[in-house]
Design a protein around this motif. Structure first.
Motif, short mmCIF file in Angstrom:
data_model
loop_
_atom_site.label_atom_id
_atom_site.label_comp_id
_atom_site.label_asym_id
_atom_site.label_seq_id
_atom_site.Cartn_x
_atom_site.Cartn_y
_atom_site.Cartn_z
N ILE A 1 0.82 -1.21 0.00
CA ILE A 1 0.00 0.00 0.00
C ILE A 1 0.86 1.26 0.00
O ILE A 1 0.34 2.36 0.07
CB ILE A 1 -0.98 0.01 1.19
CG1 ILE A 1 -0.23 0.00 2.52
CG2 ILE A 1 -1.97 -1.12 1.08
CD1 ILE A 1 -1.10 0.34 3.70
N SER A 2 2.18 1.09 -0.11
CA SER A 2 3.12 2.22 -0.07
C SER A 2 3.24 2.88 -1.44
O SER A 2 4.31 2.93 -2.03
CB SER A 2 4.48 1.75 0.41
OG SER A 2 4.39 1.17 1.68
N VAL B 1 8.50 -8.27 4.85
CA VAL B 1 9.18 -9.32 4.09
C VAL B 1 8.17 -10.12 3.28
O VAL B 1 8.38 -10.40 2.09
CB VAL B 1 10.00 -10.23 5.04
CG1 VAL B 1 10.52 -11.46 4.30
CG2 VAL B 1 11.16 -9.45 5.66
N LEU B 2 7.06 -10.48 3.91
CA LEU B 2 6.02 -11.23 3.22
C LEU B 2 5.55 -10.50 1.96
O LEU B 2 5.50 -11.06 0.87
CB LEU B 2 4.83 -11.48 4.15
CG LEU B 2 3.60 -12.12 3.50
CD1 LEU B 2 3.86 -13.58 3.18
CD2 LEU B 2 2.38 -11.97 4.40
N MET B 3 5.22 -9.22 2.12
CA MET B 3 4.67 -8.46 1.01
C MET B 3 5.71 -8.16 -0.07
O MET B 3 5.36 -7.99 -1.25
CB MET B 3 4.02 -7.17 1.51
CG MET B 3 2.79 -7.42 2.34
SD MET B 3 1.51 -8.36 1.48
CE MET B 3 0.94 -7.13 0.32
N LEU B 4 6.97 -8.11 0.30
CA LEU B 4 8.01 -7.87 -0.70
C LEU B 4 8.23 -9.11 -1.56
O LEU B 4 8.36 -9.03 -2.78
CB LEU B 4 9.32 -7.45 -0.01
CG LEU B 4 10.47 -7.06 -0.93
CD1 LEU B 4 10.10 -5.87 -1.80
CD2 LEU B 4 11.71 -6.75 -0.11
N PHE B 5 8.25 -10.30 -0.92
CA PHE B 5 8.59 -11.53 -1.64
C PHE B 5 7.38 -12.37 -2.06
O PHE B 5 7.46 -13.11 -3.02
CB PHE B 5 9.55 -12.37 -0.79
CG PHE B 5 10.88 -11.71 -0.61
CD1 PHE B 5 11.77 -11.59 -1.66
CD2 PHE B 5 11.23 -11.17 0.62
CE1 PHE B 5 12.99 -10.97 -1.50
CE2 PHE B 5 12.46 -10.54 0.79
CZ PHE B 5 13.34 -10.44 -0.27
N PRO C 1 3.57 -11.26 -2.10
CA PRO C 1 2.46 -10.37 -1.79
C PRO C 1 1.11 -11.09 -1.82
O PRO C 1 0.85 -11.90 -2.70
CB PRO C 1 2.53 -9.30 -2.88
CG PRO C 1 3.41 -9.84 -3.95
CD PRO C 1 4.26 -10.91 -3.35
N LEU C 2 0.30 -10.78 -0.84
CA LEU C 2 -1.04 -11.36 -0.72
C LEU C 2 -2.06 -10.23 -0.77
O LEU C 2 -1.96 -9.26 -0.01
CB LEU C 2 -1.18 -12.13 0.59
CG LEU C 2 -0.22 -13.32 0.79
CD1 LEU C 2 -0.34 -13.85 2.21
CD2 LEU C 2 -0.51 -14.41 -0.22
N ASP C 3 -3.04 -10.38 -1.63
CA ASP C 3 -4.09 -9.36 -1.74
C ASP C 3 -4.80 -9.16 -0.41
O ASP C 3 -5.13 -8.04 -0.04
CB ASP C 3 -5.10 -9.74 -2.82
CG ASP C 3 -4.53 -9.62 -4.22
OD1 ASP C 3 -3.54 -8.87 -4.39
OD2 ASP C 3 -5.06 -10.27 -5.13
N ALA C 4 -5.04 -10.25 0.32
CA ALA C 4 -5.74 -10.15 1.61
C ALA C 4 -4.97 -9.29 2.59
O ALA C 4 -5.56 -8.48 3.32
CB ALA C 4 -5.97 -11.54 2.19
N VAL C 5 -3.66 -9.43 2.62
CA VAL C 5 -2.84 -8.61 3.52
C VAL C 5 -2.85 -7.16 3.07
O VAL C 5 -3.02 -6.24 3.87
CB VAL C 5 -1.40 -9.16 3.62
CG1 VAL C 5 -0.51 -8.22 4.42
CG2 VAL C 5 -1.38 -10.55 4.23
N ARG C 6 -2.68 -6.94 1.76
CA ARG C 6 -2.70 -5.57 1.24
C ARG C 6 -4.03 -4.89 1.55
O ARG C 6 -4.08 -3.74 1.97
CB ARG C 6 -2.41 -5.54 -0.26
CG ARG C 6 -2.32 -4.12 -0.80
CD ARG C 6 -1.95 -4.01 -2.26
NE ARG C 6 -2.55 -5.01 -3.10
CZ ARG C 6 -1.85 -5.89 -3.83
NH1 ARG C 6 -0.54 -5.88 -3.79
NH2 ARG C 6 -2.46 -6.78 -4.58
#
Length: 189
Positions: A113-114, A170-174, A176-181
């Motif tokens: 989201i950055s 780290v998760l989102m960089l390597f 990425p999950l739509d649910a987390v975003r």
């Protein structure tokens, strides 16, 4: 002043200065474009995020130091504290250089989201490296359980307050999950 025993600390300082020099040479802003430096900037969705001395991502760099100390204690216990610190600083400084490359900045903007992230200021990167040094030093002095509690506490705190932290970063960089975003984005709506 300069002795064989102090050599790793001088090397550590040179690594930090080299990282700062490299970041300046690739066009990173020395300080926030706003024209001033704050000790703390607490807004993550802001053009000033990662531009000042400390912010909500500082705890993740302290965690880096805790983790690097543990890893180097496991695999390089016979190397002096000073040289293990120099190795940890080299890893952290390398990450700061890589993190502020155009490719990684673009990756953050694409999968997190950055959307307004344009890289760290040099002063923020140096401060992040120093936060790792603090974590490394703390890990060398604190009981293991306190280091673990500190790392877990920082992760819980930042996940709760800003919906981000070392693990999610780290998760989102390597991976990425739509649910987390989507969950992270709900904080800014």
């Amino acid at each position: 002043m300069f002795t064989r025993r102090s050599l790793p600390y001088w090397v550590t300082l040179l690594i930090i200065l080299a990282a700062a020099g490299w970041l300046l040479s690739i066009g990173r802003e020395p300080i926030c474009k706003c024209g001033y430096v704050k000790l703390w900037h607490g807004q993550t969705m802001s053009s000033e995020n990662s531009q000042h001395l400390t912010d909500w991502y500082t705890p993740s760099h302290i965690i880096h130091g805790l983790l690097f100390y543990a890893a180097l204690w496991l695999v390089a216990r016979r190397i002096s504290f000073g040289w293990r610190l120099a190795i940890a600083t080299l890893v952290e400084a390398s990450w700061e250089v890589i993190e502020n490359s155009d490719a990684i900045i673009q990756r953050y903007r694409e999968v997190t989201i950055s959307l307004d992230y344009y890289g760290d200021s040099v002063i923020n990167s140096v401060s992040d490296i120093l936060a790792m040094v603090l974590g490394f030093f703390l890990a060398s002095r604190l009981p293991v359980w306190v280091s673990v509690a500190l790392a877990v506490g920082f992760e819980i705190l930042t996940t709760w307050l800003i919906r981000d932290g070392l693990t999610l970063n780290v998760l989102m960089l390597f991976w990425p999950l739509d649910a987390v975003r989507d969950w992270q984005a709900a904080l800014v709506r």
